[in-house]
Design a protein around this motif. Sequence first.
Motif, PDB file in Angstrom:
ATOM      1  N   GLY A  16      -2.140  11.301  32.473  1.00 26.96           N
ATOM      2  CA  GLY A  16      -1.662  12.673  32.539  1.00 26.96           C
ATOM      3  C   GLY A  16      -0.302  12.842  31.889  1.00 26.96           C
ATOM      4  N   ARG A  17       0.367  11.734  31.625  1.00 26.73           N
ATOM      5  CA  ARG A  17       1.665  11.777  30.945  1.00 26.73           C
ATOM      6  C   ARG A  17       1.546  12.474  29.588  1.00 26.73           C
ATOM      7  NH1 ARG A  17       6.535  12.479  31.137  1.00 26.73           N
ATOM      8  NH2 ARG A  17       7.921  11.378  29.749  1.00 26.73           N
ATOM      9  N   GLU A  18       0.411  12.317  28.942  1.00 26.92           N
ATOM     10  CA  GLU A  18       0.196  12.930  27.624  1.00 26.92           C
ATOM     11  C   GLU A  18       0.314  14.439  27.669  1.00 26.92           C
ATOM     12  OE1 GLU A  18      -2.375  15.155  24.834  1.00 26.92           O
ATOM     13  OE2 GLU A  18      -2.808  14.744  26.956  1.00 26.92           O
ATOM     14  N   THR A  19       0.047  15.036  28.832  1.00 28.74           N
ATOM     15  CA  THR A  19       0.046  16.494  28.904  1.00 28.74           C
ATOM     16  C   THR A  19       1.431  17.112  28.710  1.00 28.74           C
ATOM     17  OG1 THR A  19       0.289  16.544  31.334  1.00 28.74           O
ATOM     18  CG2 THR A  19      -1.964  16.497  30.426  1.00 28.74           C
ATOM     19  N   ALA A  20       2.480  16.318  28.852  1.00 36.69           N
ATOM     20  CA  ALA A  20       3.825  16.849  28.589  1.00 36.69           C
ATOM     21  C   ALA A  20       3.930  17.322  27.144  1.00 36.69           C
ATOM     22  CB  ALA A  20       4.886  15.787  28.880  1.00 36.69           C
TER      23      ALA A  20
ATOM     24  N   GLY B 148      -7.347  16.355  31.670  1.00 40.61           N
ATOM     25  CA  GLY B 148      -7.851  15.335  32.576  1.00 40.61           C
ATOM     26  C   GLY B 148      -7.895  15.836  34.013  1.00 40.61           C
ATOM     27  N   GLY B 149      -9.028  15.624  34.682  1.00 44.47           N
ATOM     28  CA  GLY B 149      -9.173  16.023  36.067  1.00 44.47           C
ATOM     29  C   GLY B 149      -9.892  17.339  36.271  1.00 44.47           C
ATOM     30  N   VAL B 150     -10.012  18.157  35.228  1.00 39.27           N
ATOM     31  CA  VAL B 150     -10.718  19.429  35.349  1.00 39.27           C
ATOM     32  C   VAL B 150     -12.224  19.178  35.291  1.00 39.27           C
ATOM     33  CG1 VAL B 150     -11.150  21.689  34.293  1.00 39.27           C
ATOM     34  CG2 VAL B 150      -8.822  20.767  34.354  1.00 39.27           C
ATOM     35  N   LYS B 151     -12.948  19.612  36.306  1.00 40.28           N
ATOM     36  CA  LYS B 151     -14.386  19.368  36.382  1.00 40.28           C
ATOM     37  C   LYS B 151     -15.226  20.631  36.263  1.00 40.28           C
ATOM     38  CE  LYS B 151     -15.591  15.906  36.586  1.00 40.28           C
ATOM     39  NZ  LYS B 151     -15.709  14.942  35.448  1.00 40.28           N
ATOM     40  N   ALA B 152     -14.625  21.800  36.357  1.00 40.39           N
ATOM     41  CA  ALA B 152     -15.363  23.051  36.192  1.00 40.39           C
ATOM     42  C   ALA B 152     -14.415  24.154  35.777  1.00 40.39           C
ATOM     43  CB  ALA B 152     -16.085  23.435  37.490  1.00 40.39           C
TER      44      ALA B 152
ATOM     45  N   VAL C  43      -5.340   0.770  44.379  1.00 43.82           N
ATOM     46  CA  VAL C  43      -4.436   1.105  43.271  1.00 43.82           C
ATOM     47  C   VAL C  43      -3.017   1.318  43.771  1.00 43.82           C
ATOM     48  CG1 VAL C  43      -3.976   2.672  41.360  1.00 43.82           C
ATOM     49  CG2 VAL C  43      -6.342   2.128  41.989  1.00 43.82           C
ATOM     50  N   LYS C  44      -2.098   0.507  43.253  1.00 45.48           N
ATOM     51  CA  LYS C  44      -0.683   0.643  43.604  1.00 45.48           C
ATOM     52  C   LYS C  44       0.003   1.534  42.566  1.00 45.48           C
ATOM     53  CE  LYS C  44      -1.207  -2.506  46.851  1.00 45.48           C
ATOM     54  NZ  LYS C  44      -2.547  -2.995  46.531  1.00 45.48           N
ATOM     55  N   GLY C  45       1.305   1.637  42.678  1.00 40.43           N
ATOM     56  CA  GLY C  45       2.058   2.414  41.706  1.00 40.43           C
ATOM     57  C   GLY C  45       2.419   3.793  42.213  1.00 40.43           C
ATOM     58  N   ARG C  46       2.906   4.647  41.302  1.00 39.43           N
ATOM     59  CA  ARG C  46       3.392   5.978  41.660  1.00 39.43           C
ATOM     60  C   ARG C  46       2.413   7.027  41.145  1.00 39.43           C
ATOM     61  NH1 ARG C  46       8.921   5.268  38.573  1.00 39.43           N
ATOM     62  NH2 ARG C  46       7.396   4.396  37.119  1.00 39.43           N
ATOM     63  N   HIS C  47       1.764   7.736  42.075  1.00 45.13           N
ATOM     64  CA  HIS C  47       0.709   8.666  41.685  1.00 45.13           C
ATOM     65  C   HIS C  47       0.804   9.977  42.461  1.00 45.13           C
ATOM     66  CE1 HIS C  47      -1.007   5.195  39.668  1.00 45.13           C
ATOM     67  NE2 HIS C  47      -0.956   4.534  40.802  1.00 45.13           N
ATOM     68  N   ASP C  48       0.244  11.025  41.873  1.00 40.91           N
ATOM     69  CA  ASP C  48       0.195  12.326  42.534  1.00 40.91           C
ATOM     70  C   ASP C  48      -0.902  12.333  43.582  1.00 40.91           C
ATOM     71  OD1 ASP C  48       1.843  14.417  40.631  1.00 40.91           O
ATOM     72  OD2 ASP C  48       0.910  12.826  39.451  1.00 40.91           O
ATOM     73  N   PRO C  49      -0.616  12.738  44.814  1.00 38.00           N
ATOM     74  CA  PRO C  49      -1.687  12.854  45.808  1.00 38.00           C
ATOM     75  C   PRO C  49      -2.625  14.021  45.509  1.00 38.00           C
ATOM     76  CG  PRO C  49       0.379  13.640  46.731  1.00 38.00           C
ATOM     77  CD  PRO C  49       0.703  13.027  45.408  1.00 38.00           C
ATOM     78  N   CYS C  50      -2.143  14.961  44.676  1.00 38.06           N
ATOM     79  CA  CYS C  50      -2.967  16.109  44.263  1.00 38.06           C
ATOM     80  C   CYS C  50      -2.529  16.515  42.862  1.00 38.06           C
ATOM     81  CB  CYS C  50      -2.801  17.277  45.238  1.00 38.06           C
ATOM     82  SG  CYS C  50      -3.771  18.739  44.793  1.00 38.06           S
ATOM     83  N   ILE C  51      -3.306  16.122  41.857  1.00 37.75           N
ATOM     84  CA  ILE C  51      -2.903  16.410  40.476  1.00 37.75           C
ATOM     85  C   ILE C  51      -2.988  17.891  40.143  1.00 37.75           C
ATOM     86  CG2 ILE C  51      -3.413  14.133  39.526  1.00 37.75           C
ATOM     87  CD1 ILE C  51      -6.107  15.186  38.592  1.00 37.75           C
ATOM     88  N   ALA C  52      -3.712  18.664  40.972  1.00 31.30           N
ATOM     89  CA  ALA C  52      -3.826  20.099  40.720  1.00 31.30           C
ATOM     90  C   ALA C  52      -2.460  20.772  40.709  1.00 31.30           C
ATOM     91  CB  ALA C  52      -4.728  20.747  41.762  1.00 31.30           C
ATOM     92  N   VAL C  53      -1.510  20.235  41.472  1.00 29.84           N
ATOM     93  CA  VAL C  53      -0.167  20.824  41.556  1.00 29.84           C
ATOM     94  C   VAL C  53       0.473  20.885  40.176  1.00 29.84           C
ATOM     95  CG1 VAL C  53       2.156  20.542  42.489  1.00 29.84           C
ATOM     96  CG2 VAL C  53       0.170  20.042  43.935  1.00 29.84           C
ATOM     97  N   ARG C  54       0.402  19.794  39.434  1.00 28.03           N
ATOM     98  CA  ARG C  54       1.078  19.738  38.127  1.00 28.03           C
ATOM     99  C   ARG C  54       0.185  20.147  36.970  1.00 28.03           C
ATOM    100  NH1 ARG C  54       3.929  15.197  36.090  1.00 28.03           N
ATOM    101  NH2 ARG C  54       2.550  13.723  37.154  1.00 28.03           N
TER     102      ARG C  54
END
Length: 335
Positions: free
Chosen positions: A126-130, A215-219, A293-304
């Motif tokens: 999702g970094r690419e979306t910047a 990424g993440g959009v399904k409909a 999966v470890k690391g730093r992730h969004d619990p809800c990518i819809a926010v961003r």
Amino acid sequence: MNTFGRNFRVTTFGESHGAAIGVVIDGCPPGFAISENEIQYYLDKRKPGQSDFVTPRKEADAVQILSGVFQGYTLGTPICLLIQNTSMKSADYDELQEIFRPGHADRGYFEKYGIRDHRGGGRSSGRETAARVAAGAIARRYLEKEGIIISGSLTSVHGEEVPERMEQVIRDARDQGESVGGVVSLVVSGCPPGLGDPVFGKLDALIAYAMMGIGGVKAVEIGSGVMAASMTGSEHNDQITSEGYLSNNAGGILGGISSGQDILVRLSIKPTPSIRTLQQTVDTNGMERKISVKGRHDPCIAVRIVPVAEAMMALVLMDALLEQRKIIPDCRQEP
């Protein structure tokens, strides 16, 4: 395919843990005022690390204009925008070199190219979306001067529509090592009628294509969306009077062409696939493995995704506006 658009052409580049990400824009009209600060305004809306609802990865997302702008005005030549990556923790992904994460593009990239950048998902991150937001910022500023305003919002999370409850659902998911999806709504006001081509370049088809490319959009729903299937013709038709339409079930687009009404779009976003919950997977040798999966992730990518969706809408409309000017040159005079 790394390029989007026919007239306002946008090519993004870079990976999540590479030196930088960026975008090259070709086809931007000359003599249009734009600054780094104006672009930064929109980038700040999607950058990580701003709340406990998103990934704690802190990136300044500071944009640099490398070309195509002189003394604050576009030259009509390619515009290159660069955003440095400054907060990578690649070691968090060491164990993923030979393991595919469920719900991610890992296996697809490996099967397509025979090689992949496992650090943060590489190009599929999702970094690419910047980079898209940076390009969309230029398009949005142009469209705003034309009276076209794009606004988006997160309207539900995991089925919840009350803001306070939505926040709690995200917190609960984060604390449990889980994730949740949501719905993002877009409204475009001030769009002139006539944008979009009637057959293969339908405006609603281009919007759906652009949104499904996030990424993440399904409909993707436009206007009444899936509800149209349960309506009668007399219920769904937007009847017309001398003063305009009586409803907007079409979502501002009829026959693939903008009607002049508000454009209404809804996106259904899947839960973030990176979760701490133990899951079944396989490695690059096809052996079954378990993964958390470890690391730093969004619990809800819809926010961003909200500012990303706004940016993609801007790119579609900018491209369509420039296309329409090939037919009617004075369509919404250039600023």
